[in-house]
Motif scaffolding. Structure first.
Motif, PDB file in Angstrom:
ATOM      1  N   ARG A 377      -5.139 -23.394  37.491  1.00 22.45           N
ATOM      2  CA  ARG A 377      -5.193 -23.457  36.024  1.00 22.45           C
ATOM      3  C   ARG A 377      -5.126 -22.042  35.484  1.00 22.45           C
ATOM      4  O   ARG A 377      -5.754 -21.134  36.055  1.00 22.45           O
ATOM      5  CB  ARG A 377      -6.519 -24.073  35.550  1.00 22.45           C
ATOM      6  N   TYR A 401     -15.613 -35.623  29.060  1.00 23.04           N
ATOM      7  CA  TYR A 401     -15.365 -36.738  28.149  1.00 23.04           C
ATOM      8  C   TYR A 401     -15.778 -38.037  28.822  1.00 23.04           C
ATOM      9  O   TYR A 401     -16.060 -38.076  30.025  1.00 23.04           O
ATOM     10  CB  TYR A 401     -13.890 -36.769  27.708  1.00 23.04           C
ATOM     11  N   GLY A 410     -13.015 -32.133  33.524  1.00 26.14           N
ATOM     12  CA  GLY A 410     -11.836 -31.387  33.959  1.00 26.14           C
ATOM     13  C   GLY A 410     -12.148 -30.671  35.264  1.00 26.14           C
ATOM     14  O   GLY A 410     -13.276 -30.207  35.474  1.00 26.14           O
ATOM     15  N   VAL A 411     -11.145 -30.554  36.123  1.00 25.90           N
ATOM     16  CA  VAL A 411     -11.373 -29.991  37.463  1.00 25.90           C
ATOM     17  C   VAL A 411     -11.821 -28.523  37.391  1.00 25.90           C
ATOM     18  O   VAL A 411     -12.896 -28.156  37.865  1.00 25.90           O
ATOM     19  CB  VAL A 411     -10.081 -30.080  38.323  1.00 25.90           C
ATOM     20  N   THR A 414     -14.894 -27.304  34.872  1.00 23.42           N
ATOM     21  CA  THR A 414     -16.244 -27.669  35.324  1.00 23.42           C
ATOM     22  C   THR A 414     -16.522 -27.155  36.739  1.00 23.42           C
ATOM     23  O   THR A 414     -17.680 -27.047  37.135  1.00 23.42           O
ATOM     24  CB  THR A 414     -16.500 -29.191  35.241  1.00 23.42           C
ATOM     25  N   THR A 453     -11.368 -21.392  21.991  1.00 21.08           N
ATOM     26  CA  THR A 453     -11.064 -20.504  23.118  1.00 21.08           C
ATOM     27  C   THR A 453      -9.789 -19.698  22.857  1.00 21.08           C
ATOM     28  O   THR A 453      -9.505 -18.752  23.600  1.00 21.08           O
ATOM     29  CB  THR A 453     -10.873 -21.318  24.414  1.00 21.08           C
ATOM     30  N   ASP A 588       0.567 -18.194  22.226  1.00 22.05           N
ATOM     31  CA  ASP A 588       0.101 -18.508  23.578  1.00 22.05           C
ATOM     32  C   ASP A 588      -0.722 -19.781  23.401  1.00 22.05           C
ATOM     33  O   ASP A 588      -1.921 -19.724  23.159  1.00 22.05           O
ATOM     34  CB  ASP A 588      -0.773 -17.346  24.074  1.00 22.05           C
ATOM     35  N   TYR A 590      -1.706 -23.970  24.318  1.00 28.36           N
ATOM     36  CA  TYR A 590      -1.829 -24.856  25.478  1.00 28.36           C
ATOM     37  C   TYR A 590      -2.501 -26.170  25.115  1.00 28.36           C
ATOM     38  O   TYR A 590      -3.014 -26.299  24.033  1.00 28.36           O
ATOM     39  CB  TYR A 590      -2.631 -24.157  26.574  1.00 28.36           C
TER      40      TYR A 590
HETATM   41  C1  LIG Z   1      -1.309 -20.064  29.251  1.00 29.08           C
HETATM   42  C2  LIG Z   1      -2.598 -20.857  29.187  1.00 29.08           C
HETATM   43  C3  LIG Z   1      -3.762 -20.231  28.789  1.00 29.08           C
HETATM   44  C4  LIG Z   1      -4.951 -20.970  28.724  1.00 29.08           C
HETATM   45  N1  LIG Z   1      -6.094 -20.332  28.323  1.00 29.08           N
HETATM   46  C5  LIG Z   1      -7.240 -21.011  28.242  1.00 29.08           C
HETATM   47  C6  LIG Z   1      -8.450 -20.364  27.838  1.00 29.08           C
HETATM   48  O1  LIG Z   1      -8.465 -19.170  27.562  1.00 29.08           O
HETATM   49  N2  LIG Z   1      -9.575 -21.118  27.802  1.00 29.08           N
HETATM   50  C7  LIG Z   1      -9.585 -22.456  28.107  1.00 29.08           C
HETATM   51  O2  LIG Z   1     -10.651 -23.072  28.055  1.00 29.08           O
HETATM   52  N3  LIG Z   1      -8.459 -23.074  28.480  1.00 29.08           N
HETATM   53  C8  LIG Z   1      -7.302 -22.399  28.579  1.00 29.08           C
HETATM   54  N4  LIG Z   1      -6.170 -23.032  29.000  1.00 29.08           N
HETATM   55  C9  LIG Z   1      -6.258 -24.441  29.431  1.00 29.08           C
HETATM   56  C10 LIG Z   1      -6.626 -24.451  30.927  1.00 29.08           C
HETATM   57  O3  LIG Z   1      -5.564 -23.953  31.717  1.00 29.08           O
HETATM   58  C11 LIG Z   1      -6.921 -25.844  31.462  1.00 29.08           C
HETATM   59  O4  LIG Z   1      -5.866 -26.690  31.108  1.00 29.08           O
HETATM   60  C12 LIG Z   1      -8.214 -26.419  30.921  1.00 29.08           C
HETATM   61  O5  LIG Z   1      -9.327 -25.615  31.291  1.00 29.08           O
HETATM   62  C13 LIG Z   1      -8.431 -27.823  31.490  1.00 29.08           C
HETATM   63  O6  LIG Z   1      -8.396 -27.736  32.874  1.00 29.08           O
HETATM   64  P1  LIG Z   1      -9.374 -28.598  33.782  1.00 29.08           P
HETATM   65  O7  LIG Z   1      -8.922 -28.413  35.196  1.00 29.08           O
HETATM   66  O8  LIG Z   1     -10.793 -28.311  33.469  1.00 29.08           O
HETATM   67  O9  LIG Z   1      -9.072 -30.054  33.296  1.00 29.08           O
HETATM   68  P2  LIG Z   1      -8.092 -31.108  34.000  1.00 29.08           P
HETATM   69  O10 LIG Z   1      -8.656 -31.576  35.264  1.00 29.08           O
HETATM   70  O11 LIG Z   1      -6.736 -30.501  34.019  1.00 29.08           O
HETATM   71  O12 LIG Z   1      -8.205 -32.270  32.972  1.00 29.08           O
HETATM   72  C14 LIG Z   1      -7.602 -32.156  31.712  1.00 29.08           C
HETATM   73  C15 LIG Z   1      -7.051 -33.526  31.406  1.00 29.08           C
HETATM   74  O13 LIG Z   1      -8.140 -34.401  31.169  1.00 29.08           O
HETATM   75  C16 LIG Z   1      -7.743 -35.373  30.251  1.00 29.08           C
HETATM   76  N5  LIG Z   1      -8.662 -35.343  29.106  1.00 29.08           N
HETATM   77  C17 LIG Z   1      -9.293 -34.275  28.590  1.00 29.08           C
HETATM   78  N6  LIG Z   1     -10.040 -34.638  27.553  1.00 29.08           N
HETATM   79  C18 LIG Z   1      -9.872 -35.968  27.417  1.00 29.08           C
HETATM   80  C19 LIG Z   1     -10.376 -36.942  26.519  1.00 29.08           C
HETATM   81  N7  LIG Z   1     -11.223 -36.606  25.545  1.00 29.08           N
HETATM   82  N8  LIG Z   1      -9.976 -38.212  26.680  1.00 29.08           N
HETATM   83  C20 LIG Z   1      -9.122 -38.582  27.662  1.00 29.08           C
HETATM   84  N9  LIG Z   1      -8.613 -37.710  28.538  1.00 29.08           N
HETATM   85  C21 LIG Z   1      -8.988 -36.426  28.407  1.00 29.08           C
HETATM   86  C22 LIG Z   1      -6.344 -35.043  29.795  1.00 29.08           C
HETATM   87  O14 LIG Z   1      -5.466 -35.818  30.565  1.00 29.08           O
HETATM   88  C23 LIG Z   1      -6.225 -33.584  30.150  1.00 29.08           C
HETATM   89  O15 LIG Z   1      -4.897 -33.194  30.399  1.00 29.08           O
HETATM   90  C24 LIG Z   1      -4.970 -22.327  29.066  1.00 29.08           C
HETATM   91  C25 LIG Z   1      -3.778 -22.946  29.464  1.00 29.08           C
HETATM   92  C26 LIG Z   1      -2.614 -22.230  29.527  1.00 29.08           C
HETATM   93  C27 LIG Z   1      -1.355 -22.921  29.962  1.00 29.08           C
END
Ligand SMILES: Cc1cc2nc3c(=O)[nH]c(=O)nc-3n(C[C@H](O)[C@H](O)[C@H](O)COP(=O)(O)OP(=O)(O)OC[C@H]3O[C@@H](n4cnc5c(N)ncnc54)[C@H](O)[C@@H]3O)c2cc1C
Ligand SMILES: NC(=O)c1ccc[n+]([C@@H]2O[C@H](COP(=O)([O-])OP(=O)(O)OC[C@H]3O[C@@H](n4cnc5c(N)ncnc54)[C@H](OP(=O)(O)O)[C@@H]3O)[C@@H](O)[C@H]2O)c1
Ligand SMILES: Cc1cc2nc3c(=O)[nH]c(=O)nc-3n(C[C@H](O)[C@H](O)[C@H](O)COP(=O)(O)O)c2cc1C
Length: 590
Positions: A377, A401, A410-411, A414, A453, A588, A590
């Motif tokens: 990520r 959520y 989120g993976v 968390t 963020t 930027d 996302y």
């Molecule tokens: C260039 C870039 C910069 C970024 N910068 C930041 C940053 O500075 N800070 C930051 O926090 N994040 C940032 N992000 C987002 C970050 O990369 C991750 O996508 C984010 O932290 C979620 O990842 P995760 O692995 O925790 O969640 P994942 O395991 O990827 O789960 C996210 C998924 O859970 C599902 N989901 C989430 N909420 C719900 C809901 N309420 N109901 C149903 N489904 C849901 C959706 O399918 C979602 O796609 C950035 C992303 C990019 C591309």
């Protein structure tokens, strides 16, 4: 007719003529490429040019992957004797394509099937223009993510459009998932060989094994184990949000970054999620499995370290159906158009699908065969290396959520919040983003819009400017839910205001009053001054939520230019488009 001076015997010429007589131009080109790829000495070799074949590698990229692959592709093409140049979709128009004979396109998809930010204008024009490209030979490599419904949509559209304009696809399009390196290399090898058909002067060697996308010892191929130095919860007690500030050591890594870059975090899956997958598959986790590039492992370890075990996608369900032959799942997949599939995917995980459609369980090998590699990520870097040498700071909202009666998370967000303790190592590498950069001249004014963020890179920008003697004006629009709990980095902004690193700060707390107040409302309130800054040459930056905020801020910017510049809506849109072209409007999101 095959010419007499070809290396073929009269019988061979007749057979070949008969064979290809019913073939379309595309089919002939494909066969030429195929035979060339097989290192066959086909009839087309007679057309060897005496000068190096010109090749354009055109890319459309948002977070830099396609740009990096375009550079690698051009390097490899040059090694094989092509005269290759790299072009960015941001810098050309579709009309320029009429001057190109050999083209490789590498383009990603963003948003919900949209073009990368810098390629929006090119893509829009390509879809509306009508071009004649009878001489062009091309191939497309599309980058995407199978977790999205519109997988590789832009690559597919560009490919179809070039074909419609009469160009010849010499090698089939390659649609790449997040693990794109190997498919890209295979595509490049095939495409270069196909384009090479007709030039005996060019090398037909396979893609150079020297190609290594990692510029430093540590990088994407070899992530750095950075120590978590510090973690601070940025929201106050009583908040409904969970935003963490993390500080990670890059000491000894050789990894460098600039304000605007991102950090890739390679997460580990959580024990309760792994338990859910094992239960749904009726497996113990002690089974031995083979993981590509990682060797033999215990299944539970592979599920923790290597494989994506939550995000549910159509691609996963399609593979599951092929494995289980579930008729219920087949019906769901066939019902795509009626949105049942979309509804099913929302808020569910892979374990839910296994419970629903793999009732008898799976073998460990079957399960591993269904899962893709756990993708890293990206997080916008919230620190300047000048202010924090050897460290990288992040601002991360924990994704939590409740859906279908279950608490979910989120993976990566968390993993950082729940599983990594201070002193533990986190696997990371830096990811350059040339599309989000401070102006070259430090005196140039900057306007930054970063709710939630989205404020992260602006902390890096302002820390960087604070370290400079001469600096231009800077203006931050920040927003979040409540002033009392959610004013991220409040004390730091006040210090920057006091010392002049930050000139102006406008805040929008959306839930402190009955009606919603967002950053774009603050922009509109200050429209005269904001337009004056733009007229002085200010650069305009937006970071954070792509789904709604970025669109609304874009609309507000156009309205401001329309009102204050006394322009028509069309001219105001053109003004904003020019800002983008001049790299004075960067996002930027996302
Ligand atoms: C260039 C870039 C910069 C970024 N910068 C930041 C940053 O500075 N800070 C930051 O926090 N994040 C940032 N992000 C987002 C970050 O990369 C991750 O996508 C984010 O932290 C979620 O990842 P995760 O692995 O925790 O969640 P994942 O395991 O990827 O789960 C996210 C998924 O859970 C599902 N989901 C989430 N909420 C719900 C809901 N309420 N109901 C149903 N489904 C849901 C959706 O399918 C979602 O796609 C950035 C992303 C990019 C591309
Ligand atoms: N891909 C992912 O899984 C993932 C993970 C994390 C974050 N994100 C995205 O990144 C964003 C950042 O998350 P965050 O928690 O830091 O902040 P956020 O959810 O964007 O919230 C920040 C502020 O923006 C407000 N806001 C909501 N809609 C807006 C709009 N249309 N225009 C302007 N402001 C608006 C919010 O108000 P209200 O809340 O009162 O409406 C809040 O005050 C999230 O919205 C999410 O879309 C995605
Ligand atoms: C917010 C966001 C939205 C995305 N939307 C899509 C999409 O709709 N379809 C798709 O196939 N890939 C999608 N992707 C995946 C990107 O195309 C993929 O990460 C690609 O490697 C990015 O290449 P680039 O860095 O050259 O832009 C999305 C990625 C992000 C972060």
């Amino acid at each position: 007719m095959i010419p007499e001076h070809s290396p073929l015997s009269p019988e061979q010429r007749i057979s070949l003529d008969e064979l290809v007589s019913g073939f379309s131009i595309f089919q002939r080109a494909w066969v030429a490429g195929y035979l060339s790829a097989e290192k066959s000495h086909s009839a087309v070799e007679a057309k060897a040019p005496s000068i190096a074949t010109q090749l354009t590698v055109l890319y459309g990229s948002e977070s830099g992957n396609c740009e990096k692959l375009a550079d690698l592709s051009a390097k490899e093409a040059k090694r094989r004797g092509f005269k290759a140049t790299v072009k960015n979709m941001a810098e050309i128009t579709p009309t320029d394509l009429t001057k190109i004979d050999n083209l490789l396109v590498i383009v990603s998809t963003w948003g919900d099937g949209d073009a990368p930010e810098a390629a929006i204008s090119f893509h829009k024009q390509l879809m509306s223009d009508s071009l004649q490209l009878p001489k062009m030979r091309y191939s497309v490599c599309a980058l995407g993510d199978t977790a999205y419904a519109k997988f590789c949509e832009i690559g597919k559209q560009v490919d179809a459009r070039l074909e419609k304009f009469g160009a010849t696809r010499v090698s089939p399009r390659q649609d790449c998932d997040l693990d794109y390196e190997e498919p890209h290399q295979a595509w490049l090898d095939h495409a270069l060989k196909a384009l090479n058909a007709g030039s005996s002067s060019l090398s037909t060697n396979s893609v150079s094994p020297e190609i290594d996308p990692t510029a430093t010892e540590f990088g994407k191929k070899k992530p750095f184990p950075g120590e978590l130095l510090e973690r601070v919860l940025l929201n106050g007690k009583g908040t409904s949000k969970e935003t963490w500030h993390y500080e990670i050591s890059l000491e000894g890594s050789g990894l460098t970054y600039e304000p605007g870059d991102a950090l890739a975090v390679i997460p580990l899956n959580a024990p309760d999620v792994i338990a859910g997958i094992l239960q749904a598959s009726k497996l113990s986790g002690t089974e031995h499995v083979e993981i590509k590039d990682r060797g033999t492992k215990i299944l539970a370890d592979a599920l923790r370290e290597d494989l994506e075990i939550t995000a549910l996608s159509r691609a996963f369900l399609t593979k599951l159906q092929a494995t289980t032959q579930s008729s219920k799942l087949a019906a769901l997949l066939a019902d795509d158009a009626k949105d049942k599939l979309k509804d099913y995917l929302w808020g569910r995980w892979i374990s839910d699908a296994l419970f629903d459609f793999a009732g008898k369980g799976l073998s460990a090998v079957e399960l591993v065969g269904l899962l893709r590699k756990l993708p890293p990520r990206l997080y916008s870097i919230a620190s300047s290396p000048r202010a924090h040498p050897g460290e990288v700071h992040l601002t991360v909202a924990s994704v939590r959520y409740h859906a279908h009666g279950v608490d979910r998370k989120g993976v990566a967000s968390t993993y950082l919040a729940d599983l990594v303790k201070q002193g533990d190592a986190v696997a990371v590498y830096t990811h350059s983003n040339k599309n989000f950069r401070l102006p070259a001249a430090a005196e140039t004014p900057i306007i930054m819009v970063g709710p939630g963020t989205g404020v992260a890179p602006f902390r890096a920008f302002i820390e960087h400017r604070a370290s400079l003697e001469k600096k231009g004006k800077s203006w931050l629009f920040f927003g979040d839910q409540r002033y009392t709990y959610d004013f991220l980095y409040q004390v730091e902004w006040q210090e920057h205001l006091a010392c002049g690193a930050l000139t102006k700060l406008d805040v929008a707390f959306s839930r402190d009053q009955p009606e919603k107040i967002y950053v774009q409302h603050r922009m509109l309130e200050k429209s005269q001054e904001l337009y004056a800054w733009l007229q002085e040459g200010a650069h305009f930056y937006v970071c954070g939520d792509a789904s709604r905020m970025a669109h609304d801020v874009h609309e507000a910017l156009i309205s401001i230019v329309e009102k204050e510049g006394k322009l028509s809506r069309q001219d105001a849109e053109a003004y904003v488009e020019e800002l983008k072209k001049a790299k004075r409007y960067q996002r930027d999101v996302y």
